[in-house]
Design an enzyme around this catalytic site. Structure first.
Site, PDB file in Angstrom:
ATOM      1  N   ARG A  87      13.813   8.258  17.540  1.00 19.63           N
ATOM      2  CA  ARG A  87      13.104   7.469  18.560  1.00 19.63           C
ATOM      3  C   ARG A  87      11.848   8.238  18.942  1.00 19.63           C
ATOM      4  O   ARG A  87      11.927   9.411  19.300  1.00 19.63           O
ATOM      5  CB  ARG A  87      13.958   7.245  19.807  1.00 19.63           C
ATOM      6  CG  ARG A  87      13.106   6.781  20.994  1.00 19.63           C
ATOM      7  CD  ARG A  87      13.877   6.372  22.196  1.00 19.63           C
ATOM      8  NE  ARG A  87      14.546   5.106  21.961  1.00 19.63           N
ATOM      9  CZ  ARG A  87      15.031   4.330  22.939  1.00 19.63           C
ATOM     10  NH1 ARG A  87      14.919   4.699  24.195  1.00 19.63           N
ATOM     11  NH2 ARG A  87      15.629   3.191  22.655  1.00 19.63           N
ATOM     12  N   HIS A 124      11.597  -2.046  17.231  1.00 27.21           N
ATOM     13  CA  HIS A 124      12.908  -1.603  17.760  1.00 27.21           C
ATOM     14  C   HIS A 124      14.005  -2.404  17.032  1.00 27.21           C
ATOM     15  O   HIS A 124      14.702  -3.218  17.645  1.00 27.21           O
ATOM     16  CB  HIS A 124      12.943  -1.845  19.278  1.00 27.21           C
ATOM     17  CG  HIS A 124      14.045  -1.135  19.995  1.00 27.21           C
ATOM     18  ND1 HIS A 124      14.890  -0.224  19.394  1.00 27.21           N
ATOM     19  CD2 HIS A 124      14.462  -1.208  21.311  1.00 27.21           C
ATOM     20  CE1 HIS A 124      15.756   0.229  20.287  1.00 27.21           C
ATOM     21  NE2 HIS A 124      15.514  -0.350  21.448  1.00 27.21           N
ATOM     22  N   GLN A 133      17.802  -2.874  18.150  1.00 23.10           N
ATOM     23  CA  GLN A 133      17.972  -3.725  19.332  1.00 23.10           C
ATOM     24  C   GLN A 133      18.123  -5.201  18.926  1.00 23.10           C
ATOM     25  O   GLN A 133      18.935  -5.939  19.480  1.00 23.10           O
ATOM     26  CB  GLN A 133      16.764  -3.555  20.267  1.00 23.10           C
ATOM     27  CG  GLN A 133      16.804  -4.440  21.502  1.00 23.10           C
ATOM     28  CD  GLN A 133      17.864  -4.025  22.509  1.00 23.10           C
ATOM     29  OE1 GLN A 133      17.972  -2.868  22.861  1.00 23.10           O
ATOM     30  NE2 GLN A 133      18.659  -4.990  22.984  1.00 23.10           N
ATOM     31  N   ASP A 163      11.080  -8.115  28.704  1.00 23.01           N
ATOM     32  CA  ASP A 163      11.152  -6.657  28.602  1.00 23.01           C
ATOM     33  C   ASP A 163      10.215  -6.096  29.670  1.00 23.01           C
ATOM     34  O   ASP A 163       9.422  -6.854  30.251  1.00 23.01           O
ATOM     35  CB  ASP A 163      10.713  -6.241  27.176  1.00 23.01           C
ATOM     36  CG  ASP A 163      10.735  -4.739  26.944  1.00 23.01           C
ATOM     37  OD1 ASP A 163      11.417  -4.012  27.697  1.00 23.01           O
ATOM     38  OD2 ASP A 163      10.047  -4.279  26.001  1.00 23.01           O
ATOM     39  N   CYS A 203      16.406  -6.260  26.818  1.00 24.78           N
ATOM     40  CA  CYS A 203      16.910  -5.087  26.096  1.00 24.78           C
ATOM     41  C   CYS A 203      17.392  -4.001  27.057  1.00 24.78           C
ATOM     42  O   CYS A 203      18.206  -3.162  26.672  1.00 24.78           O
ATOM     43  CB  CYS A 203      15.843  -4.542  25.156  1.00 24.78           C
ATOM     44  SG  CYS A 203      14.280  -4.188  25.981  1.00 24.78           S
ATOM     45  N   ARG A 246      24.856  -3.087  21.282  1.00 22.07           N
ATOM     46  CA  ARG A 246      24.074  -2.033  20.616  1.00 22.07           C
ATOM     47  C   ARG A 246      25.014  -1.133  19.812  1.00 22.07           C
ATOM     48  O   ARG A 246      24.709  -0.707  18.711  1.00 22.07           O
ATOM     49  CB  ARG A 246      23.333  -1.172  21.656  1.00 22.07           C
ATOM     50  CG  ARG A 246      22.291  -1.891  22.502  1.00 22.07           C
ATOM     51  CD  ARG A 246      21.153  -2.436  21.696  1.00 22.07           C
ATOM     52  NE  ARG A 246      20.553  -1.464  20.809  1.00 22.07           N
ATOM     53  CZ  ARG A 246      19.742  -0.468  21.187  1.00 22.07           C
ATOM     54  NH1 ARG A 246      19.416  -0.320  22.440  1.00 22.07           N
ATOM     55  NH2 ARG A 246      19.229   0.363  20.289  1.00 22.07           N
TER      56      ARG A 246
HETATM   57  N1  NVA Z   1       9.331  -1.863  25.339  1.00 14.43           N
HETATM   58  C1  NVA Z   1      10.266  -0.916  25.935  1.00 14.43           C
HETATM   59  C2  NVA Z   1      11.615  -1.063  25.280  1.00 14.43           C
HETATM   60  C3  NVA Z   1      12.682  -0.165  25.876  1.00 14.43           C
HETATM   61  C4  NVA Z   1      14.008  -0.324  25.191  1.00 14.43           C
HETATM   62  C5  NVA Z   1       9.721   0.491  25.768  1.00 14.43           C
HETATM   63  O1  NVA Z   1       9.238   0.803  24.668  1.00 14.43           O
HETATM   64  O2  NVA Z   1       9.762   1.258  26.721  1.00 14.43           O
HETATM   65  N1   CP Z   2      17.401  -0.988  25.021  1.00 14.46           N
HETATM   66  C1   CP Z   2      17.259   0.339  24.804  1.00 14.46           C
HETATM   67  O1   CP Z   2      16.793   0.778  23.762  1.00 14.46           O
HETATM   68  O2   CP Z   2      17.682   1.115  25.828  1.00 14.46           O
HETATM   69  P1   CP Z   2      17.517   2.696  25.936  1.00 14.46           P
HETATM   70  O3   CP Z   2      16.068   2.981  26.169  1.00 14.46           O
HETATM   71  O4   CP Z   2      18.387   3.081  27.100  1.00 14.46           O
HETATM   72  O5   CP Z   2      17.994   3.305  24.657  1.00 14.46           O
END
Ligand code: NVA
Ligand code: CP
Length: 337
Positions: free
Chosen positions: A106, A133, A136, A229, A270, A322
């Site tokens: 990540r 992502h 997800q 989101d 998400c 997930r």
């Molecule tokens: N768009 C958000 C998704 C978090 C799961 C981010 O990148 O912070």
């Molecule tokens: N939805 C998601 O990816 O959550 P986290 O940021 O907690 O991993």
């Protein structure tokens, strides 16, 4: 279908049949977990989880899934490794690939997760980049299937910042699975032209449709799934909040918007979500902007507390999924069945 050795960097690399297979295997693993049937079938393997950004769901889903499959698992957080500071991603890939059977990443750059996949020699799973992502989306689609029994033909609307990792990945997923995707967002927050073109050519094959509108009501009308989101994603500077509130407050998923959708519509997110007084950032933002934009007062930003706590919300089932879907991805790409 042979998944062994394959990475999951974006759903663009997978066929609709393969995506369906991930979901089907996740369903089986979920059933086994709920019935207490052990599946420690990868007890000779070890995986490493590399996080440059924070996480609750993705980290825990990978860790618990790895342990359920009998694997050893190492977590490396945003601090505490050499990667990116004293060591390049390419060197990190070549080191970790000699120790581990699979790598989750990540971070910020899609090119970093691609580099890990190119140089590690083991499957690499994208646990979120600025661009995509994909794990997800598998959880989201399992959740939708559990609810409606199918994906094809459903009207799926994404509200808000549609050019981020979630907007991009959901558009790809919907195009692949023959769904009717709508992005309800200000024009310059629509996904980029090149990705839209790619998805349009996928949609031709699958009978999906892609619609882009600046009108949130049009997006909500007759929708089966309403999805949103956060308005500011991880890695973006705090200063963009003001601009996003100005642009996106009309796209908040609230009861008025939900009322325009089908009676049996579901709400998805998400997570994490700003939907009440219980988060520092939510409170800070709503006290700064609540006077000017009353719908963001009280700590609710992209979705209201009323909607997320309503019977139509499936966000916690989605979060649980997930784990089952990530487990399916690791199982299949590490050579299990
Ligand atoms: N768009 C958000 C998704 C978090 C799961 C981010 O990148 O912070
Ligand atoms: N939805 C998601 O990816 O959550 P986290 O940021 O907690 O991993």
């Amino acid at each position: 279908m042979n998944f062994k050795g394959k990475s999951l960097l974006t759903l663009l690399d997978y066929t609709p049949e393969e995506i369906k297979h991930f979901i089907d295997v996740a369903k089986r693993l979920k059933k086994e977990k709920l019935e207490g049937i052990p599946h420690k079938v990868l007890s000779d393997k070890n995986v490493v989880l590399l996080f440059q950004k924070d996480s609750t769901r993705t980290r825990c889903a990978f860790e618990v899934s790895a342990m359920d499959l009998g694997m050893g698992v190492t977590y490396i957080g945003p601090t505490g490794s050499q990667m990116g500071k004293k060591e390049s991603v390419k060197d990190t890939a070549r080191v970790l690939g000699r120790m581990y059977d699979g790598i989750e990443f990540r971070g910020y750059l899609q090119s970093d997760v691609e580099m890990l996949a190119a140089y590690s020699g083991v499957p690499v799973w994208n646990g979120l980049t600025d661009l995509y992502h994909p794990t997800q989306i598998l959880a989201d689609f399992l959740t939708i299937e559990e609810h409606f029994g199918h994906l094809k033909g459903l009207k799926f609307t994404y509200f808000g910042d549609a050019r981020n990792n979630m907007g991009n990945s959901l558009m790809i997923g919907c195009a692949k699975m023959g769904m009717h995707f709508t992005a309800a967002a200000p024009k310059h927050l629509w996904p980029n032209e090149a990705l839209i073109k790619t998805c349009q050519s996928i949609a031709k094959e699958t009978h999906a449709t892609l619609t882009f509108t600046e009108n949130p009501k049009e997006g909500a009308m007759h929708a089966d799934v309403l999805y949103t989101d956060v308005w500011v994603s991880m890695g973006e500077p705090k200063e963009v909040w003001e601009k996003r509130i100005v642009l996106l407050h009309p796209y908040q998923v609230n009861q008025n918007l939900l009322n325009l959708a089908k009676k049996e519509a579901i709400f998805m997110h998400c997570l994490p979500a700003f939907h009440g007084k219980d988060t520092e950032i939510g409170l800070e933002i709503s006290s700064a902007f609540g006077d000017r934009y009353p719908n963001v007062s009280g700590g609710s930003l992209e979705v209201t507390d009323e909607v997320i706590e309503s019977k139509q919300s499936v966000v916690f089932q989605e979060a649980e999924n997930r784990m089952h879907t990530i487990k399916a991805v690791m199982l299949l790409t590490l050579g299990g069945k």
